[in-house]
Scaffold this motif. Structure first.
Motif, PDB file in Angstrom:
ATOM      1  N   LEU A   9       0.840  -1.221   0.000  1.00 16.67           N
ATOM      2  CA  LEU A   9       0.000   0.000   0.000  1.00 16.67           C
ATOM      3  C   LEU A   9       0.864   1.256   0.000  1.00 16.67           C
ATOM      4  O   LEU A   9       0.540   2.231  -0.680  1.00 16.67           O
ATOM      5  CB  LEU A   9      -0.941   0.002   1.206  1.00 16.67           C
ATOM      6  N   LEU A  10       1.947   1.220   0.756  1.00 14.66           N
ATOM      7  CA  LEU A  10       2.850   2.381   0.770  1.00 14.66           C
ATOM      8  C   LEU A  10       3.462   2.608  -0.613  1.00 14.66           C
ATOM      9  O   LEU A  10       3.571   3.746  -1.073  1.00 14.66           O
ATOM     10  CB  LEU A  10       3.961   2.184   1.807  1.00 14.66           C
ATOM     11  N   LEU A  12       2.105   1.746  -3.436  1.00 15.45           N
ATOM     12  CA  LEU A  12       1.023   2.255  -4.292  1.00 15.45           C
ATOM     13  C   LEU A  12       0.789   3.750  -4.017  1.00 15.45           C
ATOM     14  O   LEU A  12       0.637   4.553  -4.955  1.00 15.45           O
ATOM     15  CB  LEU A  12      -0.264   1.457  -4.027  1.00 15.45           C
ATOM     16  N   ALA A  13       0.795   4.113  -2.724  1.00 13.80           N
ATOM     17  CA  ALA A  13       0.605   5.528  -2.359  1.00 13.80           C
ATOM     18  C   ALA A  13       1.720   6.381  -2.957  1.00 13.80           C
ATOM     19  O   ALA A  13       1.467   7.453  -3.529  1.00 13.80           O
ATOM     20  CB  ALA A  13       0.574   5.677  -0.839  1.00 13.80           C
ATOM     21  N   LEU A  16       1.120   6.823  -6.667  1.00 15.04           N
ATOM     22  CA  LEU A  16       0.032   7.778  -6.946  1.00 15.04           C
ATOM     23  C   LEU A  16       0.487   9.213  -6.703  1.00 15.04           C
ATOM     24  O   LEU A  16       0.177  10.124  -7.478  1.00 15.04           O
ATOM     25  CB  LEU A  16      -1.190   7.460  -6.075  1.00 15.04           C
ATOM     26  N   ILE A  17       1.243   9.397  -5.628  1.00 15.80           N
ATOM     27  CA  ILE A  17       1.746  10.744  -5.302  1.00 15.80           C
ATOM     28  C   ILE A  17       2.709  11.221  -6.402  1.00 15.80           C
ATOM     29  O   ILE A  17       2.614  12.358  -6.881  1.00 15.80           O
ATOM     30  CB  ILE A  17       2.424  10.750  -3.913  1.00 15.80           C
ATOM     31  N   SER A  20       0.661  11.939  -9.670  1.00 14.34           N
ATOM     32  CA  SER A  20      -0.181  13.146  -9.599  1.00 14.34           C
ATOM     33  C   SER A  20       0.689  14.407  -9.595  1.00 14.34           C
ATOM     34  O   SER A  20       0.332  15.422 -10.201  1.00 14.34           O
ATOM     35  CB  SER A  20      -1.107  13.109  -8.382  1.00 14.34           C
ATOM     36  N   THR A  21       1.834  14.336  -8.918  1.00 12.19           N
ATOM     37  CA  THR A  21       2.753  15.494  -8.910  1.00 12.19           C
ATOM     38  C   THR A  21       3.239  15.779 -10.335  1.00 12.19           C
ATOM     39  O   THR A  21       3.233  16.924 -10.788  1.00 12.19           O
ATOM     40  CB  THR A  21       3.968  15.211  -7.999  1.00 12.19           C
ATOM     41  N   VAL A  24       0.488  17.395 -12.454  1.00  4.17           N
ATOM     42  CA  VAL A  24       0.256  18.820 -12.160  1.00  4.17           C
ATOM     43  C   VAL A  24       1.406  19.671 -12.706  1.00  4.17           C
ATOM     44  O   VAL A  24       1.178  20.733 -13.303  1.00  4.17           O
ATOM     45  CB  VAL A  24       0.079  19.042 -10.632  1.00  4.17           C
TER      46      VAL A  24
END
Lengths: 213, 154
Positions: A9-10, A12-13, A16-17, A20-21, A24
């Protein structure tokens, strides 16, 4: 098992971070962010024009003076097809009085003479651009145009005026503006009047069809 | 294997997507704009000075984006539902004190400069989002990354 699940999960997080960064930052680079509205006195041409130009400009910059002439010609030629929005981007490190000039131009705009005052600022940029003390030209131009100078001084010192200019500079920074004049023609970047013409030619059909009576 | 959800699980999923989606939108729209713009809005709450407002304006949009995205994806779902709820409570406190003090706030800064509701509207909207965050915390366990990566049991 729980540790392994948390590790997944870490990971995956983190992914995603990261993604997304990246998205943007790319969106910023491609000028996809919102654009701050420009006061009406700094916009020229019909609102619904198919080609919209945002120009980041500095009154003490010689290339901006040259570009202003080109923009005027384009507005005359393409009329209904083109809308130009001026954004201030004073280069504070090399032009000590540009910020003041931009503020006074806006204040002249509030009295209905932005374009005229901007024209005088561009024409006289060699006189006031590198002055050691506050240039007298700002007042002289105001008087030449029969503007209310005390009102302009109050307006030029007003926190609201400074706030608007600082926001425009910050907006230019976010959009990657590093030199003046920088243009965004329907979102496409161009630096200097040669690139402006080059980019504008890509919208030639749109400009000409909208300009037809 | 995807099981058929109960109505509560379905509501939990929708709540998770709604809260996550709003926070992602709010974060992105501010991250794409100059930080100074959001900083001016933060300053108007008269809680932080100019320098701290600017630091907050640099950080908050990204926190909203990441926390919203991870909640919507269902990564550490209960943690991020609680985290986002706590963030919304914090925003409510800021809005509430401004409302009570009658501060002249023209833009709440919630969704950048493009949209600006009144403080009262934002306060009410945040209460709605808080309810959804609670639903996401309580029932948001269906279709999550938490479940997709494997069971908790040893």
């Amino acid at each position: 098992m729980i540790q392994r699940k948390n590790a997944r999960l870490l990971a995956l997080a983190a992914m995603l971070i990261f993604l997304s960064t990246l998205a943007v930052l790319l969106a910023r680079q491609f000028n996809m962010g919102p654009t701050l509205p420009v006061p009406a006195y700094r916009s020229f041409g019909p609102v619904e024009a198919p080609v919209q130009i945002y120009e980041y400009t500095d009154f003490a910059c010689p290339a901006c003076r040259h570009a202003a002439e080109k923009i005027d010609e384009m507005l005359k030629v393409f009329g209904a097809g083109l809308r130009v929005n001026f954004k201030h981007y004073p280069l504070l490190t090399i032009h000590p009085w540009s910020f003041h000039a931009a503020a006074y131009a806006d204040c002249a705009g509030e009295q209905g003479k932005f374009k005229e005052y901007a024209g005088l600022l561009f024409a006289g940029q060699e006189k006031w651009g590198q002055a050691k003390d506050k240039p007298k030209e700002f007042e002289a131009y105001a008087k030449q145009l029969k503007l209310d100078w005390p009102k302009m001084v109050t307006c030029g010192d007003a926190p609201e005026t400074h706030k608007r200019l600082k926001l425009e500079i910050a907006e230019g920074d976010v959009k990657g503006v590093t030199a003046t004049p920088t243009f965004f023609i329907n979102g496409r970047r161009a630096v200097g009047s040669a690139q402006l013409i080059d980019q504008a030619m890509k919208f030639d059909n749109m400009l000409r069809s909208a300009a037809k009576p | 294997m995807i099981t058929k959800p109960s109505s509560k699980e379905l509501a939990g999923l929708l709540a998770r997507l709604a809260v996550g989606g709003v926070l992602v939108y709010s974060g992105v729209i501010k991250a794409l704009a100059p930080a100074e713009e959001f900083a001016f809005a933060i300053e108007s709450y008269r809680v932080l000075n100019a320098q701290l407002s600017l630091w907050a304006a640099y950080a908050v949009p990204w926190i909203e984006l990441y926390a919203g995205l991870l909640l919507a994806a269902g990564v550490f779902t209960r943690f991020f539902a609680a985290f986002n709820g706590a963030m919304l409570v914090f925003f409510e406190l800021l809005l509430g004190q401004a409302w009570l003090r009658g501060l002249p706030i023209t833009s709440c800064g919630c969704f950048g400069s493009s949209a600006s509701n009144s403080i009262e509207q934002e306060f009410a909207q945040n209460i709605g989002l808080l309810c959804l965050a609670w639903a996401a915390f309580k029932y948001g366990g269906w279709l999550t990354a938490d479940n997709a990566v494997g069971p908790d049991e040893a």
